[in-house]
Design an enzyme around this catalytic site. Structure first.
Site, short mmCIF file in Angstrom:
data_model
loop_
_atom_site.label_atom_id
_atom_site.label_comp_id
_atom_site.label_asym_id
_atom_site.label_seq_id
_atom_site.Cartn_x
_atom_site.Cartn_y
_atom_site.Cartn_z
CE1 TYR A 124 -3.43 -2.60 0.18
CE2 TYR A 124 -3.71 -2.20 2.52
CZ TYR A 124 -4.08 -2.85 1.36
OH TYR A 124 -5.11 -3.76 1.42
CE LYS A 170 -5.85 -7.30 1.48
NZ LYS A 170 -5.76 -6.05 2.25
#
Lengths: 272, 272, 272, 272, 272
Positions: E153, E190
């Protein structure tokens, strides 16, 4: 805390610690009033007086001390209290701190220490860091079965900027510092004399029988000095840690004789 | 401190350390006056002079030195003093600091060092951190039975901003730095020459027999340089650590001969 | 330094390192001119050219490389140089720093590395921290018997704010950085091309035979590029580390053929 | 979390923890209303009441406690919950933090602890650091098979500067803090009473059966205090951690009797 | 990266991760739309749907999960992915950071994890620190043979203050973050859905076959949500990590059935 009445650094439950770390803390300037005091062996000799239950040294002088004992075959010198942290006043710091310059392992295994000491500056910006260092020191000392003396000196911005306190010798501050010694697992605390016997009583009330020794005191006459020591002994104090007041004298024997009677026999100095 | 008179880095109790870490501390610019001095093997050869009791090198050159010895079968070169920390002057720092670039274990086991050295900047904002590093260095050196030389160079904001001191060569500053060597467990201190014999006397008075070697000195004539060295020897100093004054010369033999007589025989340079 | 002429990452004493860490350092944008270069296996294939003596990869791609070798049974690919630190340009920093993302132990034991690399930003506010990391890297590499290549890139505030330097390609800066490789124990340094052969001569003069490889160079024509490489080889340089100039080409074979002749045979590009 | 219904610190699934770390957290001033409470042995005696399922002590007093048990042959005293971190209010900090002053290993092996406790200040600038310390504490406690109690006290700038929260007793804040106990692996959380039963219901809803004990509560009448405790028990709470409300009383027996009925029997205080 | 097609957390090469760490990251507020979701066992039950290839939990809930499995004899639940770091939004920070609250050793040996996860905030002031933590996590995971999933992220000041980027969902940012997963040795990344299939294509182009799972996505209709998932699968994506979109529903079965067909069978949602 553990009971240390059977430790070499106590005698009849009390202690007189000859502290000689001024070369670290203040530098050679402290030796100027008595130049031979710069020579550690001079102080080692002073420490042989029966009144002295421990000589407190930084690592380098502790090495020197053990070598001096071996080489001079002096028999039983004072038990060795290795001071594990210290600082110079050359440095500039944001607040009080005293780095650890000797490990407990080294003190125990290489220096054959009889006890270890650590300075705690509660009230400093570095208090929390010192708690952690003290934790490791205390636990390592337990492993090596060495008594732990806390030089409990609350000072720094937390004290200075707190209007409730008058400074380092405020009895509330001194007593709080002493209590921290109990809570954190010291076996003896060395505290500033808070100026009055009532102040020292506050210290004793806070520590539930933990050994306490008075530090320093003002540079007054011998009589006043002995009075201060006696005032702590009389309310449960366990003695004195002394440095310059001893080694800056030409002949410290007399004062040590007097301290011996006050600390270990509880003699009122007025009767000396 | 330990007694190191039987260490390879002393001869008759004194030392002449050939320091060659200028490539680290100052960069190649220091080799410009004598370009071949950039080649470590040139300096290794200089170190074979009998006067040299130790050659001080950073890790990479120490590796090089041991390889050079093996490959050239040069017999007894100078004992190896591995300098454990150092710094470049490329960096920008808030205050003096010298990171540790070699472990004691590596110096002892891989480099077969005869001694180790560590620079201590008392007076810096990083003094406390350096104490802790020195602690570990000193204790590891004891484990490997290696003498510890402290480059004791008080400097930084604590000195600069203290009106009581005139700077790095103030005898009070130099003597305090030397005393720290004693207190923290060094076996030898390397100190700035404080400008006068009286200043060096202050150093000697502060260290109680700890080995001292003079560092650098101003770039004066050979005579003045030898005078400075002699002035320290005459009051108990134990020698010299020298770098550029030797390897920047086309032929350093003559000066080394003279230094040998001054340092190990106590000859007054006026009699050379 | 150690001699690494018998190491897999050198050939006849020189090296051509195919560096492929642009995905880390610059991100996918570096693959845009040649999209298939985003696929590491494409670059692994390029590395099979005989000219390549090492392929430099970050940990994840090094894992990929070993798996690719096993799965494709490709025989002798290029020796693997695991780059131990790196950084992304997403981050904001106060000055240059490159965190270590792979341990030497992992590189040696799990990746079967043939050598390891570490970027050193001397001149940065983080220089001292990087010295300590390099110390541990270098000593661990010795333990695993792996050559250590220092990406020696002086940069940061210490360089920018120093009026004596013109920047990262100032020959004084590049040569100082290379010297640090020698002093700190690297076996090879990778340096910016300082723009001229005289500048590279300064580098060679500073490192006393330590292996040097030129990095990058400006995006000029092939001829100019080969000229730069040759100019370093001619004064003692040991080759080249190259990335985009190779993998951004549709067909890098030709250039690799030329580099092979220049680097390992010392051929003047004018004669190619 | 693990199920701790068979742990010594619970009785019928609930707990009454006698907390005595005020000498650390507030200093001797907390003993002034009842001077004998400064003496740990006084509080150790209080802890022998059947209602007490754990006495929470800092390291030094925990050592004292075990010695007191041995020396006085008092039989089954309260199980010992060693509080691993704490702080003094002498220090000045940028935000809440509580240094670890006792290792889990020491608590387990040397103090024979029955459980350990750790204060977590979520919301502080030091929250992340405390997570890491809690991680190590929790995992070490698992190794020694000791229940872990989290003093979950969200406070600090993250709470103060967040307009969505009304402060430390905001039920949203208390419930979030409790949930962190569940997520991070505590076996019991000690939380501020958020002022209402509905608030405590929020806590219970957030922790899915993790043990919860209420902390402190306002200094109201005994009836109001018991009501608060009951209000938590009635919605699934597991008891109380109490300090001054007990040891500052001349005779705490009566209140302990009442608490016993409320906590372990679920008796409505209105029926006492 | 390693190939993890034979890992329990993949099925036919793809994954559906049920993430349940909202109690840590956001607090109990996330459970308000579906109060029973505060109860981990409710979510554990949801995880038994065949579509779920891993349930991602923080340490405390992972302990709870393993106990729930033992106590309820539920047979094969979802494989356990232990999330090793996390943070609360109570804290105030200078930039994004997520402390490690569980060690790999604990996850492997005590929690019997099937995989581990770590959040990396590239672009934050703490990016470099997180690289080092990820290094240790990744290498420890290799030792325990556990797949490593990077929550990649990119965010923080390095992104916010860079005019070239439009924010966290800028495809250039997302793709760079994914590439870091490849370079640093993750086995799956992810990533945020960058808003378009073309954006996800950029991600796939950057990672050379490394497993990718899409995170979150906007709170749109089920159809739109499934479309987003399908758009990633269609260009090489490997599935989804989903939390609130599942456990905040009264009956998530239907959506899980649909996701199963899209993710593992590649069915176009238009055909469902």
């Amino acid at each position: 805390m553990r009971h240390i009445d059977d430790s070499p650094i106590t005698r009849d439950g009390n202690s007189l610690i000859l502290a000689y770390d001024h070369g670290t803390e203040h530098g050679p300037v402290d030796f100027e009033p008595m130049p031979k005091s710069a020579d550690p062996t001079h102080v080692f000799e002073v420490g042989r007086h029966d009144a002295v239950t421990a000589i407190a040294l930084q690592k380098g002088n502790a090495e020197y001390y053990r070598a001096w004992e071996r080489e001079n075959d002096v028999g039983d010198g004072a038990p060795l209290l290795v001071k594990l942290n210290g600082n110079s006043n050359l440095a500039k710091r944001d607040d009080y701190y005293s780095p650890k310059q000797c490990s407990v392992r080294y003190a125990a295994e290489e220096l054959d220490a009889d006890a270890v000491g650590y300075t705690m500056y509660a009230g400093s910006l570095h208090e929390d860091e010192m708690w952690k260092e003290f934790r490791d020191v205390q636990e390592a000392a337990r492993k090596h079965n060495l008594p732990v003396v806390m030089w409990s000196y609350p000072r720094g911005k937390g004290i200075q900027e707190n209007d409730e306190y008058t400074g380092q010798e405020d009895p509330d501050v001194v007593a709080y510092g002493a209590r921290l010694g109990l809570e954190l697992g010291a076996d003896m605390v060395k505290c500033k004399y808070p100026g009055t016997q009532a102040g020292w009583q506050q210290v004793e009330d806070a520590v539930s029988g933990l050994k306490t020794v008075m530090s320093g005191g003002s540079k007054r006459s011998d009589d006043a000095f002995l009075e201060d020591v006696y005032s702590t002994i009389a309310v449960g104090g366990n003695g004195l840690a002394v440095g310059r007041n001893i080694f800056q004298r030409e002949d410290p024997e007399g004062l040590l004789d007097d301290l011996e009677r006050v600390i270990f026999e509880g003699t009122d100095p007025a009767e000396l």
